[in-house]
Design a protein around this motif. Sequence first.
Motif, PDB file in Angstrom:
ATOM      1  N   THR A   1       6.882  -2.557   4.846  1.00 54.41           N
ATOM      2  CA  THR A   1       5.521  -2.238   4.414  1.00 54.41           C
ATOM      3  C   THR A   1       5.570  -1.308   3.213  1.00 54.41           C
ATOM      4  O   THR A   1       6.299  -0.312   3.215  1.00 54.41           O
ATOM      5  CB  THR A   1       4.734  -1.565   5.552  1.00 54.41           C
ATOM      6  N   THR A   2       4.791  -1.635   2.209  1.00 54.70           N
ATOM      7  CA  THR A   2       4.671  -0.787   1.022  1.00 54.70           C
ATOM      8  C   THR A   2       3.250  -0.238   0.954  1.00 54.70           C
ATOM      9  O   THR A   2       2.284  -0.955   1.233  1.00 54.70           O
ATOM     10  CB  THR A   2       4.974  -1.582  -0.251  1.00 54.70           C
TER      11      THR A   2
ATOM     12  N   ALA B   1      -6.844  11.467  12.009  1.00 54.46           N
ATOM     13  CA  ALA B   1      -7.524  10.206  11.706  1.00 54.46           C
ATOM     14  C   ALA B   1      -7.898  10.102  10.232  1.00 54.46           C
ATOM     15  O   ALA B   1      -7.866   9.005   9.654  1.00 54.46           O
ATOM     16  CB  ALA B   1      -8.778  10.069  12.573  1.00 54.46           C
ATOM     17  N   THR B   2      -8.233  11.224   9.618  1.00 49.58           N
ATOM     18  CA  THR B   2      -8.627  11.205   8.209  1.00 49.58           C
ATOM     19  C   THR B   2      -7.490  10.722   7.315  1.00 49.58           C
ATOM     20  O   THR B   2      -7.728  10.003   6.325  1.00 49.58           O
ATOM     21  CB  THR B   2      -9.082  12.604   7.769  1.00 49.58           C
ATOM     22  N   PHE B   3      -6.265  11.070   7.660  1.00 48.43           N
ATOM     23  CA  PHE B   3      -5.128  10.718   6.817  1.00 48.43           C
ATOM     24  C   PHE B   3      -4.317   9.544   7.363  1.00 48.43           C
ATOM     25  O   PHE B   3      -3.256   9.230   6.822  1.00 48.43           O
ATOM     26  CB  PHE B   3      -4.229  11.937   6.633  1.00 48.43           C
ATOM     27  N   MET B   4      -4.798   8.913   8.420  1.00 43.68           N
ATOM     28  CA  MET B   4      -4.135   7.714   8.925  1.00 43.68           C
ATOM     29  C   MET B   4      -4.468   6.507   8.047  1.00 43.68           C
ATOM     30  O   MET B   4      -5.519   6.460   7.398  1.00 43.68           O
ATOM     31  CB  MET B   4      -4.559   7.443  10.375  1.00 43.68           C
ATOM     32  N   VAL B   5      -3.573   5.538   8.051  1.00 43.40           N
ATOM     33  CA  VAL B   5      -3.768   4.337   7.233  1.00 43.40           C
ATOM     34  C   VAL B   5      -4.514   3.251   8.007  1.00 43.40           C
ATOM     35  O   VAL B   5      -5.206   2.419   7.407  1.00 43.40           O
ATOM     36  CB  VAL B   5      -2.403   3.802   6.737  1.00 43.40           C
TER      37      VAL B   5
ATOM     38  N   CYS C   1      -1.700  -0.162   2.722  1.00 41.93           N
ATOM     39  CA  CYS C   1      -0.339  -0.593   3.019  1.00 41.93           C
ATOM     40  C   CYS C   1      -0.351  -2.076   3.371  1.00 41.93           C
ATOM     41  O   CYS C   1      -1.251  -2.553   4.068  1.00 41.93           O
ATOM     42  CB  CYS C   1       0.253   0.205   4.176  1.00 41.93           C
ATOM     43  N   SER C   2       0.639  -2.801   2.886  1.00 40.48           N
ATOM     44  CA  SER C   2       0.737  -4.231   3.136  1.00 40.48           C
ATOM     45  C   SER C   2       2.197  -4.638   3.201  1.00 40.48           C
ATOM     46  O   SER C   2       3.078  -3.937   2.701  1.00 40.48           O
ATOM     47  CB  SER C   2       0.010  -5.024   2.052  1.00 40.48           C
ATOM     48  N   GLY C   3       2.441  -5.798   3.818  1.00 39.11           N
ATOM     49  CA  GLY C   3       3.797  -6.317   3.892  1.00 39.11           C
ATOM     50  C   GLY C   3       4.028  -7.094   5.162  1.00 39.11           C
ATOM     51  O   GLY C   3       3.148  -7.189   6.036  1.00 39.11           O
TER      52      GLY C   3
ATOM     53  N   ALA D   1       2.296 -13.270   9.761  1.00 43.48           N
ATOM     54  CA  ALA D   1       3.263 -12.208   9.506  1.00 43.48           C
ATOM     55  C   ALA D   1       2.754 -11.146   8.540  1.00 43.48           C
ATOM     56  O   ALA D   1       3.088  -9.968   8.672  1.00 43.48           O
ATOM     57  CB  ALA D   1       4.569 -12.800   8.975  1.00 43.48           C
ATOM     58  N   HIS D   2       1.934 -11.549   7.576  1.00 45.04           N
ATOM     59  CA  HIS D   2       1.491 -10.618   6.538  1.00 45.04           C
ATOM     60  C   HIS D   2       0.218  -9.897   6.989  1.00 45.04           C
ATOM     61  O   HIS D   2      -0.784 -10.523   7.342  1.00 45.04           O
ATOM     62  CB  HIS D   2       1.207 -11.376   5.240  1.00 45.04           C
ATOM     63  N   ARG D   3       0.284  -8.595   6.955  1.00 47.47           N
ATOM     64  CA  ARG D   3      -0.856  -7.771   7.364  1.00 47.47           C
ATOM     65  C   ARG D   3      -1.118  -6.704   6.318  1.00 47.47           C
ATOM     66  O   ARG D   3      -0.194  -6.213   5.667  1.00 47.47           O
ATOM     67  CB  ARG D   3      -0.616  -7.111   8.725  1.00 47.47           C
ATOM     68  N   VAL D   4      -2.384  -6.355   6.197  1.00 41.01           N
ATOM     69  CA  VAL D   4      -2.813  -5.342   5.245  1.00 41.01           C
ATOM     70  C   VAL D   4      -3.569  -4.257   6.013  1.00 41.01           C
ATOM     71  O   VAL D   4      -4.516  -4.552   6.751  1.00 41.01           O
ATOM     72  CB  VAL D   4      -3.711  -5.938   4.135  1.00 41.01           C
TER      73      VAL D   4
END
Length: 203
Positions: free
Chosen positions: A55-56, A24-28, A49-51, A38-41
């Motif tokens: 996703t970038t 969980a600590t390293f999850m985005v 991460c976004s796109g 359509a666009h999520r951050v």
Amino acid sequence: MANSGLQLLGFILSLVGLAATISATFMVQWKKQSQSKAHRVYEGLWMTCSGNERTTCDPHDSVLKLPPEVQATRAVLLFSILLSAVAVMISIVGMKCTHFMDAKPSSKSLAALIGGILFMSSGLLTIIITSWYVKMIVNSSQQTHRLQSLEFGKAVFVSGFGGFLTMGGGAFLSCRRCSKRQAAQSISSNHLLPTAIPKSNYV
């Protein structure tokens, strides 16, 4: 043997909880924000991460520019993982299924107790900081624009689950009542042996 099995169960639960906390600590997916259909951050503790379809991800450049809930959650979770790592080493020494300090049963039992307390402290810290993070997200979602949907992601559930497992496993490890009962039985059997041996000599 029952006490040894209980300790082993607690140790395994704590290890699973530690693995969940590290994941969980390293999850985005700590915070999810939908700016359109359509666009999520996705915002994590270490990167954003976004796109749309592709996703970038970009790591956080400066710690000082991060929101306070991200800074606090990152610091507390890292400290919780450190506590669990120390608890793993101490618990291995104190568990009855290992052969460390077999000549000192009282010290071995104390080591298991300390390891269990460290696991419970680690799990409690994880639960507290995760709950506080959720509260901050809820407060922020009430202040954002209606077109922006702000909610917490999967990492929150993984972190909370890991905290409860670590805390429960530590409770099993620190079960000193079972070890005291087993120690009392061994002491009583040792007292009975000398009285039984002389009687057999007179027969």
